[in-house]
Write an enzyme that holds these catalytic residues in place. Structure first.
Site, PDB file in Angstrom:
ATOM      1  N   CYS A   1      -7.007 -66.054  56.227  1.00  0.00           N
ATOM      2  CA  CYS A   1      -7.988 -66.255  57.256  1.00  0.00           C
ATOM      3  C   CYS A   1      -9.335 -66.010  56.832  1.00  0.00           C
ATOM      4  O   CYS A   1      -9.002 -65.763  55.683  1.00  0.00           O
ATOM      5  CB  CYS A   1      -8.717 -64.499  58.205  1.00  0.00           C
ATOM      6  SG  CYS A   1      -6.449 -64.232  59.503  1.00  0.00           S
TER       7      CYS A   1
ATOM      8  N   ARG B   1      -8.164 -72.291  53.750  1.00  0.00           N
ATOM      9  CA  ARG B   1      -7.294 -71.889  53.713  1.00  0.00           C
ATOM     10  C   ARG B   1      -6.381 -71.506  54.596  1.00  0.00           C
ATOM     11  O   ARG B   1      -5.357 -70.606  54.879  1.00  0.00           O
ATOM     12  CB  ARG B   1      -8.420 -70.291  53.602  1.00  0.00           C
ATOM     13  CG  ARG B   1      -8.724 -70.203  52.635  1.00  0.00           C
ATOM     14  CD  ARG B   1     -10.000 -69.152  52.432  1.00  0.00           C
ATOM     15  NE  ARG B   1      -9.034 -67.466  52.562  1.00  0.00           N
ATOM     16  CZ  ARG B   1      -9.052 -67.317  51.503  1.00  0.00           C
ATOM     17  NH1 ARG B   1     -10.322 -66.925  49.898  1.00  0.00           N
ATOM     18  NH2 ARG B   1      -9.381 -66.202  51.104  1.00  0.00           N
TER      19      ARG B   1
ATOM     20  N   TRP C   1      -5.281 -67.184  60.742  1.00  0.00           N
ATOM     21  CA  TRP C   1      -4.167 -67.501  60.685  1.00  0.00           C
ATOM     22  C   TRP C   1      -2.757 -66.156  61.322  1.00  0.00           C
ATOM     23  O   TRP C   1      -3.040 -65.019  60.781  1.00  0.00           O
ATOM     24  CB  TRP C   1      -4.261 -67.611  59.187  1.00  0.00           C
ATOM     25  CG  TRP C   1      -2.421 -68.607  57.940  1.00  0.00           C
ATOM     26  CD1 TRP C   1      -2.509 -69.370  58.667  1.00  0.00           C
ATOM     27  CD2 TRP C   1      -1.359 -66.760  58.201  1.00  0.00           C
ATOM     28  NE1 TRP C   1      -1.126 -69.070  57.451  1.00  0.00           N
ATOM     29  CE2 TRP C   1      -0.653 -68.439  57.790  1.00  0.00           C
ATOM     30  CE3 TRP C   1      -1.535 -65.812  57.983  1.00  0.00           C
ATOM     31  CZ2 TRP C   1       0.682 -67.825  56.750  1.00  0.00           C
ATOM     32  CZ3 TRP C   1       0.579 -65.605  57.842  1.00  0.00           C
ATOM     33  CH2 TRP C   1       0.833 -66.911  57.201  1.00  0.00           C
TER      34      TRP C   1
ATOM     35  N   ASN D   1      -9.618 -59.231  58.366  1.00  0.00           N
ATOM     36  CA  ASN D   1      -8.336 -60.448  57.510  1.00  0.00           C
ATOM     37  C   ASN D   1      -7.366 -58.496  57.187  1.00  0.00           C
ATOM     38  O   ASN D   1      -7.477 -58.145  56.705  1.00  0.00           O
ATOM     39  CB  ASN D   1      -8.784 -60.393  56.516  1.00  0.00           C
ATOM     40  CG  ASN D   1      -9.399 -62.405  56.898  1.00  0.00           C
ATOM     41  OD1 ASN D   1      -9.969 -62.800  57.678  1.00  0.00           O
ATOM     42  ND2 ASN D   1     -10.673 -62.984  55.755  1.00  0.00           N
ATOM     43  N   GLY D   2      -6.354 -59.103  57.659  1.00  0.00           N
ATOM     44  CA  GLY D   2      -4.832 -58.446  57.003  1.00  0.00           C
ATOM     45  C   GLY D   2      -4.374 -57.809  57.948  1.00  0.00           C
ATOM     46  O   GLY D   2      -4.642 -58.490  58.365  1.00  0.00           O
TER      47      GLY D   2
ATOM     48  N   GLU E   1       8.787 -76.386  40.203  1.00  0.00           N
ATOM     49  CA  GLU E   1       7.339 -76.891  40.558  1.00  0.00           C
ATOM     50  C   GLU E   1       7.145 -77.679  41.345  1.00  0.00           C
ATOM     51  O   GLU E   1       6.158 -78.602  42.037  1.00  0.00           O
ATOM     52  CB  GLU E   1       6.335 -77.385  39.388  1.00  0.00           C
ATOM     53  CG  GLU E   1       4.924 -77.003  39.267  1.00  0.00           C
ATOM     54  CD  GLU E   1       3.867 -76.336  40.394  1.00  0.00           C
ATOM     55  OE1 GLU E   1       4.240 -75.681  41.574  1.00  0.00           O
ATOM     56  OE2 GLU E   1       2.741 -76.244  41.377  1.00  0.00           O
TER      57      GLU E   1
ATOM     58  N   LYS F   1       6.082 -79.020  45.494  1.00  0.00           N
ATOM     59  CA  LYS F   1       4.799 -79.314  45.720  1.00  0.00           C
ATOM     60  C   LYS F   1       5.017 -80.368  46.929  1.00  0.00           C
ATOM     61  O   LYS F   1       4.707 -80.516  47.780  1.00  0.00           O
ATOM     62  CB  LYS F   1       4.085 -80.501  44.143  1.00  0.00           C
ATOM     63  CG  LYS F   1       2.464 -80.601  44.351  1.00  0.00           C
ATOM     64  CD  LYS F   1       1.863 -79.369  43.497  1.00  0.00           C
ATOM     65  CE  LYS F   1       2.973 -77.722  44.128  1.00  0.00           C
ATOM     66  NZ  LYS F   1       1.862 -77.119  43.514  1.00  0.00           N
TER      67      LYS F   1
ATOM     68  N   GLU G   1       6.241 -78.042  50.070  1.00  0.00           N
ATOM     69  CA  GLU G   1       5.206 -77.659  49.842  1.00  0.00           C
ATOM     70  C   GLU G   1       4.415 -78.547  51.657  1.00  0.00           C
ATOM     71  O   GLU G   1       3.063 -78.231  52.080  1.00  0.00           O
ATOM     72  CB  GLU G   1       4.461 -77.056  49.618  1.00  0.00           C
ATOM     73  CG  GLU G   1       2.945 -77.201  48.818  1.00  0.00           C
ATOM     74  CD  GLU G   1       2.786 -76.093  47.697  1.00  0.00           C
ATOM     75  OE1 GLU G   1       1.691 -74.619  48.823  1.00  0.00           O
ATOM     76  OE2 GLU G   1       2.697 -76.627  46.995  1.00  0.00           O
TER      77      GLU G   1
ATOM     78  N   HIS H   1      28.134 -77.302  37.387  1.00  0.00           N
ATOM     79  CA  HIS H   1      28.191 -76.610  38.163  1.00  0.00           C
ATOM     80  C   HIS H   1      28.290 -76.071  39.729  1.00  0.00           C
ATOM     81  O   HIS H   1      28.904 -75.069  38.992  1.00  0.00           O
ATOM     82  CB  HIS H   1      27.998 -75.072  37.034  1.00  0.00           C
ATOM     83  CG  HIS H   1      28.630 -74.975  35.565  1.00  0.00           C
ATOM     84  ND1 HIS H   1      29.554 -74.775  35.200  1.00  0.00           N
ATOM     85  CD2 HIS H   1      27.366 -75.394  34.656  1.00  0.00           C
ATOM     86  CE1 HIS H   1      29.355 -75.428  34.239  1.00  0.00           C
ATOM     87  NE2 HIS H   1      28.221 -75.451  33.566  1.00  0.00           N
TER      88      HIS H   1
ATOM     89  N   LYS I   1      -4.090 -71.264  51.513  1.00  0.00           N
ATOM     90  CA  LYS I   1      -4.328 -71.206  50.450  1.00  0.00           C
ATOM     91  C   LYS I   1      -4.337 -69.908  49.556  1.00  0.00           C
ATOM     92  O   LYS I   1      -3.869 -69.821  48.802  1.00  0.00           O
ATOM     93  CB  LYS I   1      -6.070 -72.087  50.020  1.00  0.00           C
ATOM     94  CG  LYS I   1      -6.222 -72.343  48.882  1.00  0.00           C
ATOM     95  CD  LYS I   1      -5.891 -72.830  47.885  1.00  0.00           C
ATOM     96  CE  LYS I   1      -6.265 -73.150  47.142  1.00  0.00           C
ATOM     97  NZ  LYS I   1      -4.582 -74.047  45.408  1.00  0.00           N
TER      98      LYS I   1
HETATM   99  C1  AGP Z   1       0.967 -74.034  45.118  1.00  0.00           C
HETATM  100  O1  AGP Z   1       0.859 -75.446  45.380  1.00  0.00           O
HETATM  101  C2  AGP Z   1       0.832 -73.106  46.180  1.00  0.00           C
HETATM  102  N1  AGP Z   1      -0.005 -72.999  47.325  1.00  0.00           N
HETATM  103  C3  AGP Z   1       1.379 -71.518  46.097  1.00  0.00           C
HETATM  104  O2  AGP Z   1       2.724 -71.158  45.629  1.00  0.00           O
HETATM  105  C4  AGP Z   1       0.466 -71.018  45.451  1.00  0.00           C
HETATM  106  O3  AGP Z   1       0.526 -71.506  44.357  1.00  0.00           O
HETATM  107  C5  AGP Z   1       0.373 -69.029  44.978  1.00  0.00           C
HETATM  108  O4  AGP Z   1       0.290 -68.561  46.414  1.00  0.00           O
HETATM  109  C6  AGP Z   1      -0.047 -68.335  44.222  1.00  0.00           C
HETATM  110  O5  AGP Z   1      -1.254 -68.183  45.125  1.00  0.00           O
HETATM  111  P1  AGP Z   1      -2.647 -67.848  43.811  1.00  0.00           P
HETATM  112  O6  AGP Z   1      -2.563 -68.442  42.631  1.00  0.00           O
HETATM  113  O7  AGP Z   1      -3.974 -67.917  43.942  1.00  0.00           O
HETATM  114  O8  AGP Z   1      -2.575 -66.454  43.260  1.00  0.00           O
END
Ligand code: AGP
Length: 608
Positions: free
Chosen positions: A2, A27, A74, A100-101, A483, A487, A490, A506, A603
């Site tokens: 949020c 975000r 969010w 937020n939280g 990674e 990517k 996501e 395996h 984010k």
């Molecule tokens: C990355 O593409 C992701 N959106 C996510 O995995 C991110 O790297 C993770 O939430 C950690 O975020 P940070 O680096 O801000 O701690």
């Protein structure tokens, strides 16, 4: 997650609130709202399910006030809806709260308030706060004391901003686990959950600490603790460029950030290479050579892509310094009562510096007496402040939810750390020189990969319709595969599996068919022959192969190949990863996804 914004000053708050909220949209959000108050008294409130643009359209021209708060939500408690959008008000519509939280004891508090006759208008945990604060101000208590008293009854995490229609000369903000930053202007003050909402208005900021509150007035602020002790802060200056917050002619922030990597890597390296001693010069570690020699193990902690960057970092540290190193998801580590060892160096990795799981892991290590360094992009963030020392990435703000330039800069930062550790241990000057030269060459080599964008876009369009994709790599290539798969899934929502190439036979080889293409990392290193054998095994099962390689494999082993410039073997993973970013981006574009704000994701994950 949020987003929070607030303004108090001589101007009309609404334009800042709407612009600030739009800047926080990256975000992740599902609804938005604003509340303002002014000299005429009373609260004006608008909140809608949907985008900030929908909120802006719902705000009439007469919606004005010199003090205001805003929020992008969010959903955690209750579906996305107008009613569940923040701000939340008390029954008399005097108090407005954005939060937020997560308030963990919200159900219990709601039951008590309901028994006292309070009528709730939303399903959110936040609304209990509005009613609790209202109960205190109704008794004539100052707003800051009412907020303190209400927070005293709350268990959980929060970043909040509170408005009182009858005390419009102040906003009260508080932080516990969710970031709050104050922005200092000329006879005006700003509050936000993220500096990106403020930088157009001021570069002077103060980050609240956990357990801190602030009374913010147009001409200044006062900070204090939940038990009313005054605290002191020196404002810091945000040095990020304002144009980092625009797409700058690119179609998406993500594409812009991928293309910014030559520059962001240069910034991560800037002033840190020591050619005379073939090492890295790292001022902020707060560890001298003697202390570093006493370290027996390195444990790296981060979440998601930060964890995968940590895996690459662990390999670099082990290879260059021969100190055993391992990366673990911070989200798991913090829940398993970890053994903290005095001779282990802990390193927390985070782009935002606000990821709650990583912050909680750092706090747990420190509570047990461990030493933690931070590899963090956001200056002054909670994780950076909590660590004993570390390195800033200087990658610049990363807006797109998917991490690209911060990921690459994190790996570069680990290469510098590994070089520094290595040269204190047994890495020879010749090997140090080899790594220094390779690091210096990286920006131009990244440019070479980026020059292939068009060809990679064509490949991505051809494969975007696949039901799923397999990513494989051996040893140094395995974190790259992880990674790359992360990517792709996501931002394109295409299912992707990552496996060590050595593990294929395996089990997962059973999945290989023309319907499940494989992206294979095939560096020209000591494992090249093994990797080529694996490609043969995939082709023998009619699997399609996209090789990311230094040398084109024979046609019978790969259907497509993206060639990447060769670095030193230890640094090859960093360059092999760049085509995978482009592949994921262009697959998402081909599938018409919301590239910068993928579904269900935010984010920065500042909740449990
Ligand atoms: C990355 O593409 C992701 N959106 C996510 O995995 C991110 O790297 C993770 O939430 C950690 O975020 P940070 O680096 O801000 O701690």
């Amino acid at each position: 997650m949020c987003g929070i914004v607030a303004y108090i000053g001589p101007k009309d708050a609404t334009p800042f609130l709407l612009e600030g909220l739009a800047r926080l949209e990256y975000r992740g959000y599902d609804s938005a709202g604003v509340a303002v108050t002014g000299r005429t008294g009373g609260l004006k409130v608008r909140k809608v399910k949907g985008r900030v643009a929908d909120l802006a359209a719902a705000v009439p021209a007469r919606f004005k006030g010199g003090t205001g708060i805003g929020h992008t939500r969010w959903a955690t408690h209750g579906v996305p809806s107008d009613a569940n959008a923040h701000p939340h008000l008390d029954g008399a519509e005097r108090i407005a709260v954005v939060h937020n939280g997560i308030i963990e004891n919200a159900d219990e508090l709601r039951a008590k308030l309901t028994a006292d006759g309070v009528v709730f208008r939303s399903e959110t945990d936040t609304e209990v706060l509005s009613h609790l604060i209202a109960a205190h101000v109704g008794e004539g208590v100052e707003l800051e004391d009412a907020v303190r008293a209400a927070l005293g009854r709350v268990v959980g995490t929060y970043g909040i901003a509170v408005l009182d229609a009858e005390q419009p000369d102040r906003i009260v903000a508080a932080r516990n686990g969710s970031p709050i930053v104050l922005g200092l202007g000329e006879k005006e003050m700003f509050v936000a959950s993220d500096v990106s909402a403020l930088v157009r208005y001021t570069r002077q900021v103060v980050h609240l600490e956990d357990g801190e509150l602030a009374t913010v007035r147009a001409d200044g602020f006062r900070t204090f603790t939940t038990d009313a002790r005054t605290t002191h802060h020196q404002p810091s200056t945000v040095d990020w460029e304002i144009d980092s917050y625009d797409t700058g002619g690119y179609e998406h922030f993500l594409l812009k950030e991928i293309h910014e990597q030559p520059g962001s890597v240069e910034r991560t390296l800037s002033g840190r290479l020591d050619e005379r001693f073939s090492t890295a010069h790292l001022g902020g570690l707060n560890l001298d050579a003697r202390e570093l020699r006493e370290i027996r193990r390195v444990k790296i902690l981060g979440c998601g892509s930060a964890y995968y960057a940590g895996e690459m970092g662990a390999q670099l540290i082990e290879e260059l310094s021969r100190i055993p190193a391992h990366s673990e998801p911070a989200s798991e580590f913090r829940y398993r009562n970890p053994v903290i060892e005095a001779d282990t160096l802990y390193i927390a990795v985070s782009q935002s510096g606000e990821t709650y799981d990583t912050l909680a892991a750092v706090q747990e290590i420190k509570r047990k007496g461990g030493r933690v360094l931070g590899v963090v992009n956001t200056v002054g963030s909670a994780i950076a402040r909590e660590c004993d020392g570390g390195m800033y990435l200087h990658a610049g703000p990363e807006i797109s939810v998917a991490s690209t330039k911060a990921f690459t800069s994190t790996v570069v930062a680990f290469a510098l750390l590994a070089l520094h550790f290595g040269r204190i241990h047994d890495l020879s000057p010749a090997d140090g020189r080899r790594i220094v030269a390779a690091l210096k060459a990286l920006p131009d080599q990244i440019r070479e990969v980026l020059a292939q964008t068009e060809a990679i876009a064509e490949l991505a369009a051809e494969y975007a319709g696949s039901a799923g994709m397999m990513f494989i790599g051996r040893v140094r290539g395995y974190p790259v595969a992880r990674e790359g798969a992360q990517k792709l899934k996501e931002i394109s929502y295409v299912h992707a599996e990552a496996y060590p190439a050595s593990e294929l036979k395996h089990g997962p080889l059973a999945l290989i068919s023309p319907e499940l293409p494989t992206v294979a990392l095939v560096p020209d290193d000591e494992l090249l022959d093994k990797n080529l054998t694996t490609l043969g095994e995939i082709k023998a099962r009619s699997g399609r192969v996209i090789a990311i390689a230094h040398r084109r494999p024979e046609d019978k082993l790969a259907d497509h190949c993206v060639l990447v410039p060769k670095s030193e073997p230890e640094l090859d993973p960093l360059l092999l990863n760049i085509p995978l970013q482009l592949l994921a981006y262009h697959a998402a574009v081909a599938l018409d996804r919301d590239v910068d704000k993928p579904r269900n994701l935010a984010k920065s994950v500042t909740v449990e």
